[in-house]
Design a protein around this motif. Structure first.
Motif, PDB file in Angstrom:
ATOM      1  N   ARG A 158       5.285  -0.708   4.422  1.00  0.00           N
ATOM      2  CA  ARG A 158       5.605  -0.742   2.995  1.00  0.00           C
ATOM      3  C   ARG A 158       4.689  -1.744   2.316  1.00  0.00           C
ATOM      4  O   ARG A 158       4.847  -2.956   2.462  1.00  0.00           O
ATOM      5  CB  ARG A 158       7.075  -1.143   2.791  1.00  0.00           C
ATOM      6  N   LEU A 159       3.679  -1.249   1.594  1.00  0.00           N
ATOM      7  CA  LEU A 159       2.690  -2.114   0.973  1.00  0.00           C
ATOM      8  C   LEU A 159       3.082  -2.457  -0.457  1.00  0.00           C
ATOM      9  O   LEU A 159       3.644  -1.632  -1.173  1.00  0.00           O
ATOM     10  CB  LEU A 159       1.315  -1.434   0.967  1.00  0.00           C
ATOM     11  N   THR A 160       2.775  -3.676  -0.865  1.00  0.00           N
ATOM     12  CA  THR A 160       2.959  -4.073  -2.255  1.00  0.00           C
ATOM     13  C   THR A 160       1.841  -3.442  -3.094  1.00  0.00           C
ATOM     14  O   THR A 160       0.831  -2.974  -2.553  1.00  0.00           O
ATOM     15  CB  THR A 160       2.894  -5.596  -2.404  1.00  0.00           C
ATOM     16  N   PRO A 161       1.980  -3.418  -4.421  1.00  0.00           N
ATOM     17  CA  PRO A 161       0.892  -2.887  -5.253  1.00  0.00           C
ATOM     18  C   PRO A 161      -0.449  -3.571  -5.002  1.00  0.00           C
ATOM     19  O   PRO A 161      -1.495  -2.909  -4.967  1.00  0.00           O
ATOM     20  CB  PRO A 161       1.402  -3.129  -6.677  1.00  0.00           C
ATOM     21  N   THR A 162      -0.432  -4.880  -4.800  1.00  0.00           N
ATOM     22  CA  THR A 162      -1.677  -5.602  -4.513  1.00  0.00           C
ATOM     23  C   THR A 162      -2.250  -5.165  -3.179  1.00  0.00           C
ATOM     24  O   THR A 162      -3.467  -4.947  -3.043  1.00  0.00           O
ATOM     25  CB  THR A 162      -1.425  -7.120  -4.500  1.00  0.00           C
ATOM     26  N   GLN A 163      -1.396  -5.006  -2.180  1.00  0.00           N
ATOM     27  CA  GLN A 163      -1.861  -4.567  -0.877  1.00  0.00           C
ATOM     28  C   GLN A 163      -2.384  -3.139  -0.925  1.00  0.00           C
ATOM     29  O   GLN A 163      -3.320  -2.785  -0.195  1.00  0.00           O
ATOM     30  CB  GLN A 163      -0.738  -4.698   0.149  1.00  0.00           C
ATOM     31  N   ARG A 164      -1.826  -2.314  -1.802  1.00  0.00           N
ATOM     32  CA  ARG A 164      -2.331  -0.952  -1.970  1.00  0.00           C
ATOM     33  C   ARG A 164      -3.761  -0.967  -2.505  1.00  0.00           C
ATOM     34  O   ARG A 164      -4.576  -0.105  -2.160  1.00  0.00           O
ATOM     35  CB  ARG A 164      -1.427  -0.156  -2.916  1.00  0.00           C
ATOM     36  N   ARG A 165      -4.073  -1.938  -3.363  1.00  0.00           N
ATOM     37  CA  ARG A 165      -5.443  -2.042  -3.878  1.00  0.00           C
ATOM     38  C   ARG A 165      -6.405  -2.356  -2.747  1.00  0.00           C
ATOM     39  O   ARG A 165      -7.509  -1.801  -2.676  1.00  0.00           O
ATOM     40  CB  ARG A 165      -5.509  -3.118  -4.963  1.00  0.00           C
ATOM     41  N   ILE A 166      -5.997  -3.239  -1.847  1.00  0.00           N
ATOM     42  CA  ILE A 166      -6.846  -3.570  -0.698  1.00  0.00           C
ATOM     43  C   ILE A 166      -7.008  -2.355   0.196  1.00  0.00           C
ATOM     44  O   ILE A 166      -8.112  -2.009   0.637  1.00  0.00           O
ATOM     45  CB  ILE A 166      -6.249  -4.744   0.099  1.00  0.00           C
TER      46      ILE A 166
ATOM     47  N   VAL B 149      -2.680   5.839  -0.555  1.00  0.00           N
ATOM     48  CA  VAL B 149      -2.176   4.573  -1.098  1.00  0.00           C
ATOM     49  C   VAL B 149      -2.316   4.519  -2.618  1.00  0.00           C
ATOM     50  O   VAL B 149      -2.226   3.452  -3.208  1.00  0.00           O
ATOM     51  CB  VAL B 149      -2.869   3.358  -0.440  1.00  0.00           C
ATOM     52  N   SER B 150      -2.529   5.660  -3.245  1.00  0.00           N
ATOM     53  CA  SER B 150      -2.491   5.735  -4.703  1.00  0.00           C
ATOM     54  C   SER B 150      -1.109   5.315  -5.183  1.00  0.00           C
ATOM     55  O   SER B 150      -0.103   5.584  -4.518  1.00  0.00           O
ATOM     56  CB  SER B 150      -2.792   7.166  -5.155  1.00  0.00           C
ATOM     57  N   PRO B 151      -1.011   4.676  -6.351  1.00  0.00           N
ATOM     58  CA  PRO B 151       0.300   4.223  -6.834  1.00  0.00           C
ATOM     59  C   PRO B 151       1.272   5.343  -7.172  1.00  0.00           C
ATOM     60  O   PRO B 151       2.454   5.081  -7.364  1.00  0.00           O
ATOM     61  CB  PRO B 151      -0.043   3.397  -8.082  1.00  0.00           C
ATOM     62  N   VAL B 152       0.813   6.602  -7.238  1.00  0.00           N
ATOM     63  CA  VAL B 152       1.752   7.697  -7.499  1.00  0.00           C
ATOM     64  C   VAL B 152       2.098   8.470  -6.235  1.00  0.00           C
ATOM     65  O   VAL B 152       3.026   9.269  -6.243  1.00  0.00           O
ATOM     66  CB  VAL B 152       1.209   8.674  -8.569  1.00  0.00           C
ATOM     67  N   ASP B 153       1.370   8.244  -5.151  1.00  0.00           N
ATOM     68  CA  ASP B 153       1.719   8.918  -3.913  1.00  0.00           C
ATOM     69  C   ASP B 153       3.080   8.406  -3.441  1.00  0.00           C
ATOM     70  O   ASP B 153       3.334   7.214  -3.418  1.00  0.00           O
ATOM     71  CB  ASP B 153       0.671   8.652  -2.842  1.00  0.00           C
ATOM     72  N   GLY B 154       3.955   9.296  -3.086  1.00  0.00           N
ATOM     73  CA  GLY B 154       5.303   8.908  -2.700  1.00  0.00           C
ATOM     74  C   GLY B 154       6.284   8.920  -3.851  1.00  0.00           C
ATOM     75  O   GLY B 154       7.496   8.851  -3.638  1.00  0.00           O
ATOM     76  N   ARG B 155       5.790   9.019  -5.099  1.00  0.00           N
ATOM     77  CA  ARG B 155       6.669   9.079  -6.273  1.00  0.00           C
ATOM     78  C   ARG B 155       6.792  10.502  -6.800  1.00  0.00           C
ATOM     79  O   ARG B 155       7.493  10.736  -7.782  1.00  0.00           O
ATOM     80  CB  ARG B 155       6.140   8.177  -7.393  1.00  0.00           C
TER      81      ARG B 155
ATOM     82  N   PRO C 195      -5.708 -15.118  -0.560  1.00  0.00           N
ATOM     83  CA  PRO C 195      -4.444 -15.125   0.182  1.00  0.00           C
ATOM     84  C   PRO C 195      -3.806 -13.741   0.294  1.00  0.00           C
ATOM     85  O   PRO C 195      -3.134 -13.439   1.284  1.00  0.00           O
ATOM     86  CB  PRO C 195      -3.566 -16.077  -0.642  1.00  0.00           C
ATOM     87  N   SER C 196      -4.046 -12.882  -0.707  1.00  0.00           N
ATOM     88  CA  SER C 196      -3.501 -11.528  -0.637  1.00  0.00           C
ATOM     89  C   SER C 196      -4.118 -10.745   0.514  1.00  0.00           C
ATOM     90  O   SER C 196      -3.450  -9.941   1.181  1.00  0.00           O
ATOM     91  CB  SER C 196      -3.740 -10.785  -1.952  1.00  0.00           C
ATOM     92  N   VAL C 197      -5.420 -10.973   0.758  1.00  0.00           N
ATOM     93  CA  VAL C 197      -6.092 -10.318   1.885  1.00  0.00           C
ATOM     94  C   VAL C 197      -5.488 -10.784   3.199  1.00  0.00           C
ATOM     95  O   VAL C 197      -5.229  -9.987   4.105  1.00  0.00           O
ATOM     96  CB  VAL C 197      -7.608 -10.601   1.843  1.00  0.00           C
ATOM     97  N   THR C 198      -5.232 -12.071   3.302  1.00  0.00           N
ATOM     98  CA  THR C 198      -4.623 -12.613   4.525  1.00  0.00           C
ATOM     99  C   THR C 198      -3.226 -12.038   4.737  1.00  0.00           C
ATOM    100  O   THR C 198      -2.864 -11.638   5.853  1.00  0.00           O
ATOM    101  CB  THR C 198      -4.559 -14.142   4.445  1.00  0.00           C
ATOM    102  N   ARG C 199      -2.437 -11.977   3.663  1.00  0.00           N
ATOM    103  CA  ARG C 199      -1.087 -11.422   3.791  1.00  0.00           C
ATOM    104  C   ARG C 199      -1.132  -9.935   4.148  1.00  0.00           C
ATOM    105  O   ARG C 199      -0.285  -9.427   4.890  1.00  0.00           O
ATOM    106  CB  ARG C 199      -0.309 -11.637   2.482  1.00  0.00           C
ATOM    107  N   PHE C 200      -2.128  -9.222   3.630  1.00  0.00           N
ATOM    108  CA  PHE C 200      -2.297  -7.814   3.972  1.00  0.00           C
ATOM    109  C   PHE C 200      -2.551  -7.660   5.464  1.00  0.00           C
ATOM    110  O   PHE C 200      -1.931  -6.813   6.133  1.00  0.00           O
ATOM    111  CB  PHE C 200      -3.460  -7.237   3.166  1.00  0.00           C
ATOM    112  N   ALA C 201      -3.461  -8.470   6.003  1.00  0.00           N
ATOM    113  CA  ALA C 201      -3.756  -8.410   7.434  1.00  0.00           C
ATOM    114  C   ALA C 201      -2.516  -8.723   8.259  1.00  0.00           C
ATOM    115  O   ALA C 201      -2.241  -8.069   9.270  1.00  0.00           O
ATOM    116  CB  ALA C 201      -4.890  -9.384   7.774  1.00  0.00           C
ATOM    117  N   THR C 202      -1.742  -9.702   7.816  1.00  0.00           N
ATOM    118  CA  THR C 202      -0.515 -10.068   8.527  1.00  0.00           C
ATOM    119  C   THR C 202       0.503  -8.938   8.487  1.00  0.00           C
ATOM    120  O   THR C 202       1.178  -8.656   9.480  1.00  0.00           O
ATOM    121  CB  THR C 202       0.093 -11.340   7.912  1.00  0.00           C
ATOM    122  N   ALA C 203       0.586  -8.262   7.346  1.00  0.00           N
ATOM    123  CA  ALA C 203       1.526  -7.143   7.208  1.00  0.00           C
ATOM    124  C   ALA C 203       1.186  -6.021   8.171  1.00  0.00           C
ATOM    125  O   ALA C 203       2.075  -5.253   8.590  1.00  0.00           O
ATOM    126  CB  ALA C 203       1.516  -6.622   5.776  1.00  0.00           C
ATOM    127  N   LEU C 204      -0.098  -5.923   8.566  1.00  0.00           N
ATOM    128  CA  LEU C 204      -0.523  -4.884   9.495  1.00  0.00           C
ATOM    129  C   LEU C 204      -0.397  -5.324  10.948  1.00  0.00           C
ATOM    130  O   LEU C 204      -0.790  -4.589  11.864  1.00  0.00           O
ATOM    131  CB  LEU C 204      -1.971  -4.469   9.206  1.00  0.00           C
TER     132      LEU C 204
END
Length: 281
Positions: free
Chosen positions: A14-22, A216-222, A50-59
């Protein structure tokens, strides 16, 4: 580059909007992203380091270095992709971009081995009277193109290519007139109004078919149905051969959903065009 190998990295996460951009940046720049520092990736994806680091951690990685190693391994396994092969052969930038786009169309064709999603989307759209087609900003020409041909086989197609406060009015008016579905074409950089329009359409009961560029488009899944075709990002402005091709495949599926009606409407149009002498051929 094998898109499935890249998107598998965050499948089920489950990615955040910021993580979806990455994730989106990685999906379209996979062959080179593994050679960027965390700061460089953050700058190119338009996020913080820091968002890049959190993205890597989320994976599941301890930090960005682990993710970067995995990206390099994928790139090496794929021989660094068709684009870099073209560069080694001396292709210029235009040739490399178009050959990468051609490779993207081949991957799109492979992804259509199962047409279940396309057929489901076609049935949903074909049954809507009227049919709403949304495409803002970069997606506006594709929405107009789709609508032009859809009007030859459907009795009432309403195209929305401008945002603003009237957008909601147009959705509600179409719903009141009997619309049951909307095609939403949402391409990078994903206009906020497009994402909000998808939510608004869903809220009033329209079944939304999303045509976008990435899982990972913001409308995919909606959307009730999501169709994905990558865009080419090797030039200053994106290449849209993939979404255009998928839109045409969707039009064919709409024709196939009711071939009798399609034939009747096409014959009626041809008779009208001949009477009015619309074309030279």
């Amino acid at each position: 580059m094998n898109d499935e190998a890249i998107t598998a990295l965050w499948h089920g996460v489950r990615l955040t909007p910021t993580q979806r951009r990455i994730a989106h940046y990685l999906s379209v720049n996979a062959a080179t992203a593994g050679y960027l520092s965390a700061a460089e990736l953050a700058d190119r994806a338009g996020v913080s380091q820091p968002s890049v680091t959190r993205f890597a951690t989320a994976l599941g990685h301890d930090g960005y270095l682990g993710l970067r190693r995995q990206l390099r391994d994928i790139a090496a396994a794929e021989n660094l992709g068709q684009g870099q092969h073209d560069q080694r052969e001396g292709a210029n930038r235009a040739q490399a971009a178009l050959r990468a786009e051609a490779a993207g169309l081949i991957r799109l064709a492979d992804s259509l081995a199962d047409l279940t999603a396309v057929d489901r989307a076609a049935r949903l759209l074909a049954a809507s009277r009227p049919l709403v087609v949304l495409g803002l900003r970069a997606a506006a020409p594709l929405a107009a193109h789709f609508s032009y041909f859809a009007r030859k086989i459907l009795p009432d197609v309403r195209t929305i290519t401008d945002g603003g406060s009237s957008l909601g009015d147009q959705l509600e008016q179409a719903h009141a007139a009997g619309a049951s579905a909307m095609l939403a074409i949402v391409l990078p950089r994903y206009p906020r109004e497009s994402v909000e329009a998808v939510a608004a359409a869903t809220a009033i009961g329209l079944g939304v078919v999303g045509l976008t560029d990435s899982p990972v488009s913001p409308v995919d899944g909606r959307c009730a149905v999501s169709l994905v075709a990558p865009v080419g990002a090797d030039l200053v402005f994106d290449l849209h051969a993939g979404p255009l091709s998928l839109a045409t495949v969707l039009l064919q599926a709409i024709c196939d959903a009711d071939p009798g009606q399609t034939q009747d409407r096409l014959e009626a149009f041809d008779a009208s065009a001949a009477r009015r002498q619309l074309f030279t051929l």
